[in-house]
Design a protein around this motif. Structure first.
Motif, PDB file in Angstrom:
ATOM      1  N   ILE A 253      36.483  45.482  34.160  1.00  0.00           N
ATOM      2  CA  ILE A 253      35.838  46.701  34.668  1.00  0.00           C
ATOM      3  C   ILE A 253      35.839  47.785  33.597  1.00  0.00           C
ATOM      4  O   ILE A 253      34.839  48.492  33.398  1.00  0.00           O
ATOM      5  CB  ILE A 253      36.532  47.184  35.960  1.00  0.00           C
ATOM      6  CG1 ILE A 253      36.172  46.242  37.114  1.00  0.00           C
ATOM      7  CG2 ILE A 253      36.138  48.617  36.295  1.00  0.00           C
ATOM      8  CD1 ILE A 253      36.920  46.509  38.391  1.00  0.00           C
ATOM      9  N   ILE A 254      36.953  47.913  32.880  1.00  0.00           N
ATOM     10  CA  ILE A 254      37.014  48.909  31.802  1.00  0.00           C
ATOM     11  C   ILE A 254      36.017  48.573  30.698  1.00  0.00           C
ATOM     12  O   ILE A 254      35.238  49.417  30.243  1.00  0.00           O
ATOM     13  CB  ILE A 254      38.443  48.988  31.218  1.00  0.00           C
ATOM     14  CG1 ILE A 254      39.424  49.517  32.269  1.00  0.00           C
ATOM     15  CG2 ILE A 254      38.469  49.893  29.982  1.00  0.00           C
ATOM     16  CD1 ILE A 254      40.880  49.422  31.847  1.00  0.00           C
ATOM     17  N   ILE A 255      36.030  47.320  30.258  1.00  0.00           N
ATOM     18  CA  ILE A 255      35.164  46.912  29.144  1.00  0.00           C
ATOM     19  C   ILE A 255      33.691  47.009  29.542  1.00  0.00           C
ATOM     20  O   ILE A 255      32.841  47.465  28.757  1.00  0.00           O
ATOM     21  CB  ILE A 255      35.525  45.488  28.685  1.00  0.00           C
ATOM     22  CG1 ILE A 255      36.935  45.483  28.092  1.00  0.00           C
ATOM     23  CG2 ILE A 255      34.528  44.972  27.651  1.00  0.00           C
ATOM     24  CD1 ILE A 255      37.489  44.104  27.788  1.00  0.00           C
ATOM     25  N   SER A 256      33.358  46.599  30.781  1.00  0.00           N
ATOM     26  CA  SER A 256      31.959  46.624  31.216  1.00  0.00           C
ATOM     27  C   SER A 256      31.426  48.041  31.393  1.00  0.00           C
ATOM     28  O   SER A 256      30.216  48.262  31.406  1.00  0.00           O
ATOM     29  CB  SER A 256      31.802  45.847  32.523  1.00  0.00           C
ATOM     30  OG  SER A 256      32.535  46.453  33.568  1.00  0.00           O
ATOM     31  N   SER A 257      32.332  49.017  31.536  1.00  0.00           N
ATOM     32  CA  SER A 257      31.888  50.413  31.615  1.00  0.00           C
ATOM     33  C   SER A 257      31.471  50.947  30.252  1.00  0.00           C
ATOM     34  O   SER A 257      30.814  51.985  30.160  1.00  0.00           O
ATOM     35  CB  SER A 257      33.005  51.290  32.200  1.00  0.00           C
ATOM     36  OG  SER A 257      34.087  51.423  31.268  1.00  0.00           O
ATOM     37  N   LEU A 258      31.849  50.220  29.200  1.00  0.00           N
ATOM     38  CA  LEU A 258      31.575  50.680  27.836  1.00  0.00           C
ATOM     39  C   LEU A 258      30.525  49.840  27.118  1.00  0.00           C
ATOM     40  O   LEU A 258      29.806  50.343  26.252  1.00  0.00           O
ATOM     41  CB  LEU A 258      32.880  50.634  27.014  1.00  0.00           C
ATOM     42  CG  LEU A 258      34.036  51.489  27.525  1.00  0.00           C
ATOM     43  CD1 LEU A 258      35.330  51.122  26.802  1.00  0.00           C
ATOM     44  CD2 LEU A 258      33.722  52.962  27.344  1.00  0.00           C
TER      45      LEU A 258
END
Length: 427
Positions: A253-258
């Motif tokens: 979720i963190i990586i896909s937000s970036l």
């Protein structure tokens, strides 16, 4: 008897002119950006002991290494990748440094693959390793570093495919696969060869279960939330895998937000030492990955060092070169210098001002062919020189040079005092 023409070794390449310059430019940009992130460069040796790579680099790399015995009978290999060398360097030289340790390298590597487009037996990698941190921030830092490189190279719409090696390994172990066979099965999963997994494990009920789980995971559709929801159903009988899945979800979720993320639960890189999150970069201009990496928290300890969490990535410079359009390349103007007499006086005179000319980023050559003036001028026109300079006794006496602008077909005698001014207006 005619000698046989000397051939290039199959799978190797001569990188000539534009190809070489493109590789160098990509490396220089990667070096500049990694330096700005605080990554310090190391240059490992081309040859290492065979076991450094054979034990943990994975089934395919082990089969594809250039391995041989040296004159002392020691089994060595041309490096097929960079991370094991980094682990060795860290253990032997750098483990006393404050953590984390950030390292970069730009190296050629060797694998005995079948030569084809985007796959060579010698190729170039830019690698970035972050040693001593278990934080997701370390993984994100390296991913962002690589995206900064892509941006500088004007590679748009690079997608990152995410998976988790720990999930795949635990599934394999639950299927009664012995640890010594893990590299082979990771290789099969990396190649999406589920049918061979099925055939190899057809006598085992656990093996059939593994095949079905992998097949179902590989067919998941939808957004990230939907894929995690479906994966939880598929793995519902395995509480430990559900816990791993939830932890992995937080990272994704963190990586896909970036970044532009594609999630694949059946994705496994063929390299055995990965322990957690893994990823590969893809660009629409090429069918194969242009880079990849992941977390390898146990590798340094395996080689005899202290327990050191680590993450890293390598970019395929040759593959990036196939899609990189060097639009910033500006054709340098060229100048040919002709001496009417070649002697100490004319040489010293010419050399006294050539450095001044080169300040204008000109390529400056002497005509070294013993042509006469007319032939030299024809050669300069044929080879698309921009300027033609004549130096003789008259020019030395007058402290001038005779210069012809070959595009404008204008010829002037310029004083050395006015040389900089003339070139600033004409280059």
């Amino acid at each position: 008897m005619t000698k046989e023409k000397i051939q290039l070794v199959r799978g190797m390449r001569d990188l000539i002119f534009d190809e070489a310059e493109k590789i160098v430019k990509i490396i220089n940009i990667a070096r500049e950006i990694s330096n700005s992130y605080g990554y310090r460069e190391v240059i490992p040796p081309t040859i290492e002991y065979y076991n450094l790579f054979a034990e943990k680099s994975g089934y395919e790399i082990q089969k594809r290494m250039y391995a041989f015995e040296d004159l002392s009978g020691r089994k060595v290999a041309l490096r097929p990748e960079g991370t094991p060398s980094i682990a060795r360097i860290f253990i032997n030289e750098l483990q006393a440094l404050p953590k984390p340790v950030r390292l970069s390298y730009f190296i050629n590597v060797f694998r005995y693959d079948e030569p084809q487009k985007a796959r060579y037996r010698e190729f170039w990698q830019a690698g970035f390793e972050h040693l001593g941190s278990s934080s997701i921030l370390a993984d994100i830092e390296i991913i962002k570093l690589c995206y900064d490189i892509f941006e500088r190279l004007n590679l748009k719409d690079v997608k990152i495919k995410l998976g988790n090696m720990d999930l795949i390994k635990r599934l394999l172990m639950k299927s009664s696969i012995e640890e010594k066979d893990l590299p082979y099965y990771l290789h099969l999963i990396d190649k999406k060869n589920f049918e061979e997994i099925k055939n190899n494990l057809k006598t085992s009920n656990k093996g059939k279960d593994l095949y079905e789980i992998l097949l179902q995971l590989s067919q998941l559709k939808g957004n990230i939330e939907e894929k995690f929801s479906e994966a939880s159903k598929i793995l519902s009988k395995h509480e430990d895998l559900i816990n791993l899945l939830n932890s992995f979800k937080d990272e994704v979720i963190i990586i896909s937000s970036l970044f532009n993320v594609e999630l694949d639960f059946s994705f496994a890189r063929g390299i055995e030492y990965y322990t957690g999150i893994i990823y590969e970069y893809y660009h629409e201009g090429l069918e194969v990955a242009i880079g990849g990496g992941g977390r390898y928290d146990m590798l340094i300890e395996y080689y005899g060092g202290p327990r050191t969490p680590a993450t890293g990535c390598a970019l395929g410079i040759d593959r990036i070169a196939l899609i990189f359009k060097n639009e910033e390349q500006i054709k340098q103007k060229k100048c040919l210098v002709y001496l009417t007499e070649v002697n100490k006086e004319t040489m010293n005179y010419a050399l006294s001002f050539l450095n001044e000319i080169r300040k204008f980023k000109l390529i400056v050559n002497f005509d070294t062919s013993n042509r006469n003036l007319s032939e030299s001028l024809k050669y300069a026109l044929k080879e698309k020189y921009d300027f033609f300079i004549i130096i003789g006794l008259k020019e030395i006496k007058n402290q001038t040079i005779t210069i012809r602008n070959l595009h404008k077909k204008e010829q002037n005698e310029i004083s050395l005092n006015n040389l900089a001014e003339w070139f600033s207006k004409n280059v």
